[in-house]
Design a protein around this motif. Structure first.
Motif, PDB file in Angstrom:
ATOM      1  N   THR A 118     -30.446   2.424 -19.046  1.00  0.00           N
ATOM      2  CA  THR A 118     -30.894   3.444 -20.010  1.00  0.00           C
ATOM      3  C   THR A 118     -29.985   4.675 -19.922  1.00  0.00           C
ATOM      4  O   THR A 118     -29.359   4.924 -18.892  1.00  0.00           O
ATOM      5  CB  THR A 118     -32.340   3.890 -19.723  1.00  0.00           C
ATOM      6  N   THR A 119     -29.974   5.429 -21.001  1.00  0.00           N
ATOM      7  CA  THR A 119     -29.121   6.620 -21.053  1.00  0.00           C
ATOM      8  C   THR A 119     -29.608   7.683 -20.072  1.00  0.00           C
ATOM      9  O   THR A 119     -28.820   8.325 -19.398  1.00  0.00           O
ATOM     10  CB  THR A 119     -29.143   7.194 -22.484  1.00  0.00           C
ATOM     11  N   ASN A 120     -30.914   7.853 -19.994  1.00  0.00           N
ATOM     12  CA  ASN A 120     -31.461   8.896 -19.117  1.00  0.00           C
ATOM     13  C   ASN A 120     -31.209   8.619 -17.645  1.00  0.00           C
ATOM     14  O   ASN A 120     -30.838   9.514 -16.906  1.00  0.00           O
ATOM     15  CB  ASN A 120     -32.985   8.995 -19.283  1.00  0.00           C
ATOM     16  N   ILE A 154     -30.871  -7.154 -26.120  1.00  0.00           N
ATOM     17  CA  ILE A 154     -30.697  -6.268 -24.966  1.00  0.00           C
ATOM     18  C   ILE A 154     -29.685  -5.193 -25.310  1.00  0.00           C
ATOM     19  O   ILE A 154     -28.579  -5.481 -25.783  1.00  0.00           O
ATOM     20  CB  ILE A 154     -30.228  -7.075 -23.728  1.00  0.00           C
ATOM     21  N   ASP A 155     -30.103  -3.938 -25.093  1.00  0.00           N
ATOM     22  CA  ASP A 155     -29.155  -2.846 -25.262  1.00  0.00           C
ATOM     23  C   ASP A 155     -28.399  -2.685 -23.943  1.00  0.00           C
ATOM     24  O   ASP A 155     -28.869  -2.044 -23.012  1.00  0.00           O
ATOM     25  CB  ASP A 155     -29.898  -1.545 -25.629  1.00  0.00           C
ATOM     26  N   GLY A 156     -27.207  -3.283 -23.922  1.00  0.00           N
ATOM     27  CA  GLY A 156     -26.362  -3.181 -22.727  1.00  0.00           C
ATOM     28  C   GLY A 156     -25.193  -2.255 -22.980  1.00  0.00           C
ATOM     29  O   GLY A 156     -24.151  -2.378 -22.343  1.00  0.00           O
ATOM     30  N   HIS A 214     -16.434   1.159 -24.290  1.00  0.00           N
ATOM     31  CA  HIS A 214     -15.965   2.551 -24.307  1.00  0.00           C
ATOM     32  C   HIS A 214     -16.890   3.450 -23.473  1.00  0.00           C
ATOM     33  O   HIS A 214     -16.691   4.646 -23.401  1.00  0.00           O
ATOM     34  CB  HIS A 214     -15.776   3.099 -25.731  1.00  0.00           C
ATOM     35  N   LYS A 215     -17.904   2.843 -22.880  1.00  0.00           N
ATOM     36  CA  LYS A 215     -18.740   3.640 -21.975  1.00  0.00           C
ATOM     37  C   LYS A 215     -18.256   3.444 -20.543  1.00  0.00           C
ATOM     38  O   LYS A 215     -17.591   4.289 -19.994  1.00  0.00           O
ATOM     39  CB  LYS A 215     -20.204   3.259 -22.144  1.00  0.00           C
ATOM     40  N   TRP A 216     -18.581   2.290 -19.933  1.00  0.00           N
ATOM     41  CA  TRP A 216     -18.354   2.175 -18.493  1.00  0.00           C
ATOM     42  C   TRP A 216     -17.131   1.316 -18.150  1.00  0.00           C
ATOM     43  O   TRP A 216     -16.865   1.059 -16.998  1.00  0.00           O
ATOM     44  CB  TRP A 216     -19.616   1.573 -17.860  1.00  0.00           C
TER      45      TRP A 216
HETATM   46  C1  LIG Z   1     -28.086   2.899 -23.802  1.00  0.00           C
HETATM   47  C2  LIG Z   1     -27.318   3.329 -25.018  1.00  0.00           C
HETATM   48  N1  LIG Z   1     -27.404   2.597 -26.143  1.00  0.00           N
HETATM   49  C3  LIG Z   1     -26.739   2.934 -27.259  1.00  0.00           C
HETATM   50  C4  LIG Z   1     -25.953   4.064 -27.305  1.00  0.00           C
HETATM   51  C5  LIG Z   1     -25.222   4.427 -28.570  1.00  0.00           C
HETATM   52  O1  LIG Z   1     -23.870   4.189 -28.395  1.00  0.00           O
HETATM   53  P1  LIG Z   1     -22.734   4.881 -29.300  1.00  0.00           P
HETATM   54  O2  LIG Z   1     -22.766   6.331 -28.988  1.00  0.00           O
HETATM   55  O3  LIG Z   1     -21.487   4.187 -28.852  1.00  0.00           O
HETATM   56  O4  LIG Z   1     -23.048   4.579 -30.726  1.00  0.00           O
HETATM   57  C6  LIG Z   1     -25.853   4.877 -26.163  1.00  0.00           C
HETATM   58  C7  LIG Z   1     -25.039   6.106 -26.175  1.00  0.00           C
HETATM   59  O5  LIG Z   1     -24.974   6.852 -25.233  1.00  0.00           O
HETATM   60  C8  LIG Z   1     -26.533   4.486 -24.984  1.00  0.00           C
HETATM   61  O6  LIG Z   1     -26.456   5.206 -23.853  1.00  0.00           O
END
Ligand SMILES: Cc1ncc(COP(=O)(O)O)c(C=O)c1O
Length: 421
Positions: free
Chosen positions: A221-223, A246-248, A278-280
């Motif tokens: 999760t983002t938080n 799944i939101d990975g 592009h995140k991790w």
């Molecule tokens: C868990 C999660 N899902 C989806 C997103 C959305 O991704 P994006 O900003 O690449 O559109 C984020 C963004 O921080 C995220 O942390």
């Protein structure tokens, strides 16, 4: 161009001496807002210099060594090289026929990403796109079309935890569903979805004549970097015939780590997952992938046959424009390919494991100190904590936390370790 690149590298070499982020003053913003678009072109070198000094200088430095990679990380030099090559060649990634070998490279990567999650077989497919928002929304479109006829839309129900990223709610709204159709399931004290309440909610909706369509699980999760019990959600999804997405976007990269991969146990039960490298995984923007166990669902939702493409014949091969909502665009797989080939998955796995190590280290260090409270257990590269001196009201503690964070970002040296090295 080479000169600009040299300037960037020069600045990057001194990055430790810079603050991570300094909010630009209003003047810098006003200056750009008041600039004219000229009728006659200006000296391109001056324009480039202006962009470096007046625009790029004022952004947050995600590649700063003290940025600590909250959700997004520093970029790999190989991703940068891949990005530059992609831009120079400017290949339109939309269709197979425009660049078959480039499209094959993308297809290979998507399959490999599916294999990382335990998907197998010829039907595995997917598409690169701009970000997690787009990938999650596209998965919801596939879920909707796999389970509903248009007249059933008002009865549809979608389930996800109260910690789920806003891309899910926003995606559902964009594709035509209202708040009342989004069932937010409470989480436990580790911020993971309560699967008992999930099943209760599904049963109650079935009883009330609603149509459960999909459940979304979180892999990071983002938080708080939390991971839902994906295997339990998978079994519930199967029991009630729900699409399991799944939101990975953040946590998908743990699939590379032999040590932490087990935290994603159950991902193999899903129908689709998003993975933002592009995140991790150190990719430049933008690089997100939606991977599905059976690409037929993407084809059903996204394929169109316009007149102007009537003569395009791709044989057995699929085009990106048939698998997702986008058409023209940069090929986003090339830079990831470059990174994976040049770095290898072993080193990338170590990088992921190092993030876990750092989050755990922060927790251990804070536990030695009085008045620091751990809010969420370390997971992925995240640990939530705050300073809670006795006798302060919650509002004052909020303000103090905000100030500590801002001060740390403005500092030219680390407040705790005096790090200049
Ligand atoms: C868990 C999660 N899902 C989806 C997103 C959305 O991704 P994006 O900003 O690449 O559109 C984020 C963004 O921080 C995220 O942390």
């Amino acid at each position: 161009m080479v000169g600009f690149l040299e300037k960037y590298l020069e600045k990057n070499a001194k990055i430790r001496e810079l603050p991570i982020y300094e909010k630009p003053n209003e003047e810098a913003v006003k200056h750009i807002l008041n600039m004219n678009i000229p009728a006659k072109g200006r000296d391109p070198l001056v324009v480039g210099e202006e962009l470096i000094n007046d625009v790029f200088e004022h952004a947050m430095l995600g590649q700063h060594p003290r940025y600590y990679s909250f959700v997004f990380s520093a970029i790999s030099p190989y991703s940068l090289a891949g990005s530059i090559l992609t831009d120079i060649y400017n290949i339109n990634a939309g269709g197979w026929e425009l660049a078959p070998v480039v499209a094959a490279l993308e297809e290979r990567l998507v399959k490999w990403m599916g294999e990382c999650a335990g998907y197998s077989g010829d039907n595995v497919g997917g598409v690169f796109m701009s970000g997690g928002y787009m990938a999650n929304m596209s998965a919801l479109v596939a879920a909707r079309d796999s389970r509903l006829t248009p007249d059933e839309f008002p009865k549809a129900r979608f389930y996800f935890s109260d910690q789920t990223h806003s891309s899910i709610a926003k995606g559902l709204r964009i594709i035509g569903f209202g708040e009342s159709q989004m069932i937010k399931i409470p989480t436990d004290d580790e911020f993971k979805i309560r699967t008992d309440l999930l099943e209760e909610a599904i049963l109650a909706d079935i009883k009330a004549g609603k149509k459960p369509v999909a459940v979304v699980g979180n892999l990071g999760t983002t938080n708080a970097g939390c991971i839902d019990p994906l295997d339990k959600i998978g079994h519930i999804a199967k029991k009630y015939d729900l699409w399991f997405h799944i939101d990975g976007a953040y946590g998908g990269s743990i699939l590379l780590s032999p040590i932490y991969r087990n935290l994603a146990k159950g991902i193999e039960l899903s129908d689709s997952f998003s993975w933002d490298t592009h995140k991790w995984l150190m990719q430049t923007y933008s690089c997100s992938t939606l991977i599905v166990k059976d690409k037929i669902y993407l084809l059903n939702s996204f394929t169109e046959h316009p007149e102007y493409l009537a003569d395009v014949n791709t044989g057995n091969h699929l085009s990106g424009w048939d698998l997702g909502p986008e058409m023209s665009g940069p090929n986003r797989a090339i830079k990831l390919w470059y990174t994976l080939q040049a770095t290898g998955t072993d080193l990338l796995a170590e990088m992921i494991e190092y993030s876990f190590y750092n989050a755990n280290l922060v927790k251990k260090e804070l536990e030695k100190r009085p008045n620091w409270k751990i809010i969420s257990k370390p997971c992925c590269g995240t640990v939530n904590f705050r300073y809670e001196p006795k006798g302060l009201s919650p509002e004052k503690i909020d303000k103090l936390t905000d100030n500590i964070s801002k001060k740390n970002n403005r500092k030219r040296v680390c407040v705790y370790c005096n790090d200049r090295a």
